[in-house]
Design a protein around this motif. Structure first.
Motif, PDB file in Angstrom:
ATOM      1  N   ARG A  15       3.579  -0.140  -5.051  1.00  0.00           N
ATOM      2  CA  ARG A  15       4.173   0.733  -3.623  1.00  0.00           C
ATOM      3  C   ARG A  15       3.830   1.707  -4.863  1.00  0.00           C
ATOM      4  O   ARG A  15       2.850   1.101  -5.468  1.00  0.00           O
TER       5      ARG A  15
ATOM      6  N   ARG B 155       4.879   1.925   0.725  1.00  0.00           N
ATOM      7  CA  ARG B 155       4.088   0.918   0.509  1.00  0.00           C
ATOM      8  C   ARG B 155       2.302   0.909   1.211  1.00  0.00           C
ATOM      9  O   ARG B 155       1.715   0.812  -0.011  1.00  0.00           O
TER      10      ARG B 155
ATOM     11  N   GLU C 105       2.202  -7.998   1.800  1.00  0.00           N
ATOM     12  CA  GLU C 105       2.560  -6.817   0.921  1.00  0.00           C
ATOM     13  C   GLU C 105       1.171  -5.211   0.706  1.00  0.00           C
ATOM     14  O   GLU C 105       1.441  -4.231   0.836  1.00  0.00           O
ATOM     15  N   ARG C 106       0.157  -6.606   0.993  1.00  0.00           N
ATOM     16  CA  ARG C 106      -1.025  -6.230   0.285  1.00  0.00           C
ATOM     17  C   ARG C 106      -1.823  -5.859   0.759  1.00  0.00           C
ATOM     18  O   ARG C 106      -2.882  -6.983   0.927  1.00  0.00           O
TER      19      ARG C 106
END
Ligand code: FAD
Length: 528
Positions: free
Chosen positions: A117, A131, A456-457
């Motif tokens: 984040r 995020r 998530e990334r």
């Protein structure tokens, strides 16, 4: 501390559309804007004569087909108040303002590698986490304000075109100086010359300017509205993100001089920035370019009565199109007025500002008002103004020798941070609306892809980034673009690394490439 899926920095055309798209896709998203309202460029740059130099029919959003049919541009090249009203209308229509914190500047971004984040710190001392961060901070949003000794001594009024007062400034009947003859300077000079008592223009580098032939937009709007979707699709595939009839352009080297002259004239009479697309080799071949440059210089000589002034106004030190060209409405003729004079600061450098005016060479020019039209810290200025930290380094440090990105969309080592119209994308070499919409759509699709796959990334591979930087430099080197000391090169900012920042390979080519990357599951990016 609030937490969001995404934070969008900036509420110009890029930020507004990004906010809209992410919200529609079901993301929890907030906008942060340093200005008091939406509009970005068109919120800040309220100087007299400010208007777009790409026709409004193209310099407008394509994502809202109803809006395309409803919004009546009054002029082919709309003026700033109308463009700002359009941005405000879009914000109202899509109810965007409620999700934007205005009068709030993002000062720092800090990446938490474990939580995946960003911590976003703003100048009111608050922090939020997100995020994803999307920097819609603008390519021309940080003014360049060169130091002029004695400026604080000046007793008259001082204005910057890039932050013109909202209440306006009454220059009528006053003695005015304008410093700078890029696009903003040209527009200001042309607009104020008829109303001021006297005008002295300080020029470092003359601009190539092509006539706008501006006028009512009604007829052209009616035509285009019948097939707006196809019209936009062609723009997305065109070299500069707008239509110039690229396919008709031949090669100068294969053209006889009489035909070439006719082609230059045809483009000149059409007006606008498509002039550099008269021939396919115009920005690549020095001889082709010199013919096009000389055509413009001949037009300047024909417009300006005094040959000495005409010579000063004629660019000779760089090829046409390698610095941002201007679109004008009577700029050169302005110098035929008795009340307007030109100072070439290469011959008579500005020594200082006094309480009465400006000393250039041995002459003190007494004025009531000084207008600074001194440009921007382009492309990297707004990003470098934020303290962006990840993995023990800052983006500013990483970019000290010039920006490094993959596709102008992300930079390795700075996960989940996207840049709209970032360096090494076509950006400022294009109709920015086309480039903005493309980036917003691409980023939104990428975020949806991550969500759908439980990821998530996202971050570029170092090798992919290195290749892209090399490609961008190689493509620029195929053109004449790096030959000018331009803001594309960072040359207007003392100490800034000189490197050609935008991708010069064309909008259509770039789009096809980036589409391919997305289809191949984001080749060159690491998704986890
Ligand atoms: P901007 O409109 O610059 O908006 C960025 C916003 O981000 C700004 O409001 C700024 O306040 C905000 N911001 C920046 N940093 C921060 C921070 N740290 N925290 C919070 N907020 C921040 N392009 C064309 O294609 N055609 C044209 O005719 C044309 N004419 C132009 C005329 C002028 C006078 C200028 C200056 C530019 C022109 N441009 C033109 C380029 C123009 O910038 C783009 O077309 C477009 O408006 C950019 O939109 P944007 O949202 O990306 O950036």
């Amino acid at each position: 501390m609030t937490d969001h899926d995404a934070i969008v920095i900036g509420a110009g055309f890029a930020g507004l559309y990004q906010l809209h798209r992410l919200r529609r896709a079901g993301f929890d998203v907030r906008g942060v804007e340093a200005g008091g309202d939406v509009g970005g460029t068109w919120y800040w740059n309220r100087y007299p004569g400010a208007r777009c130099d790409i026709e409004s029919i193209e310099y407008s959003y394509s994502f809202d087909p109803e809006l395309e049919q409803q919004w009546d541009w009054t002029e082919i090249y709309a003026a700033q108040p109308e463009i700002l009203a359009y941005a405000q209308h879009v914000a109202d229509r899509h109810d965007l303002r409620g999700d934007i914190a205005f009068n709030t500047r993002v000062e720092a971004l800090d990446w938490d590698d474990e939580a995946n984040r960003w911590t976003v710190t703003t100048d009111d001392g608050t922090t939020s986490t997100a995020r994803f961060v999307i920097a819609a901070t603008g390519c021309l949003s940080v003014p360049s304000k060169p130091e002029f000794p004695g400026r604080e001594d000046f007793r008259g009024e001082q204005y910057w075109t890039s932050s013109w007062p909202h209440e306006g400034a009454d220059l009528s009947g006053k003695r005015v100086a304008v410093i700078g003859t890029g696009s903003s300077g040209l527009q200001t000079i042309t607009a104020i010359a008829p109303v001021v008592a006297s005008l002295v223009v300080f020029q470092r580098t003359p601009s190539y300017a092509i006539p706008a032939h501006n006028g009512p937009a009604r007829e052209r709007l009616r035509e285009v509205r019948e097939h707006y979707p196809e019209f936009r699709e062609l723009s997305r595939l065109a070299k500069t993100g707008r239509q110039c009839g690229d396919e008709e352009a031949g090669w100068y080297v294969e053209t006889d001089p009489e035909t070439a002259e006719r082609e230059f004239e045809r483009r000149w009479l059409e007006g606008g920035l498509c002039y550099t697309q008269t021939f396919q080799d115009l920005l690549r071949d020095a001889e082709a370019n010199e013919a096009a440059s000389e055509y413009v210089r001949a037009r300047i000589r024909a417009k300006v009565d005094d040959p000495v002034t005409a010579a000063k106004l004629s660019p000779t030190t760089y090829p046409v199109g390698t610095k941002r060209m201007c679109v004008d409405t009577g700029y050169f003729e302005t110098f035929n007025r008795d009340t307007v004079s030109l100072v070439d600061i290469n011959e008579e450098p500005i020594r200082r500002i006094t309480e009465r005016g400006i000393v250039a060479g041995d002459t003190e020019h007494e004025v009531d008002v000084i207008v600074f039209a001194t440009g921007f810290d382009a492309m990297t200025g707004a990003l470098n103004a934020i303290d962006i930290r990840s993995g023990g380094t800052t983006l500013r440090e990483k970019w000290a020798a010039g920006p490094r990105t993959y596709l102008g969309l992300m930079s390795a080592g700075f996960p989940n941070l996207f840049t709209i119209t970032g360096p090494q994308s076509p950006s400022v070499l294009s109709n920015m609306m086309t480039s903005i919409e493309y980036h917003v759509d691409w980023i939104t699709d990428a975020l949806q892809h991550l969500r759908e796959h439980g990821l998530e990334r996202m971050e570029p591979d170092q090798a992919a980034e290195d290749n892209w930087v090399t490609t961008t430099n190689d493509v620029a080197d195929l053109t004449l673009m790096p030959r000018a000391a331009s803001w594309y090169m960072g040359a207007n900012i003392p100490g800034k690394k000189r490197i050609f920042m935008p991708f010069a390979g064309g909008v259509g080519t770039y789009k096809q490439y980036c589409d391919g990357i997305a289809i191949s599951h984001y080749h060159g990016f690491e998704l986890t």
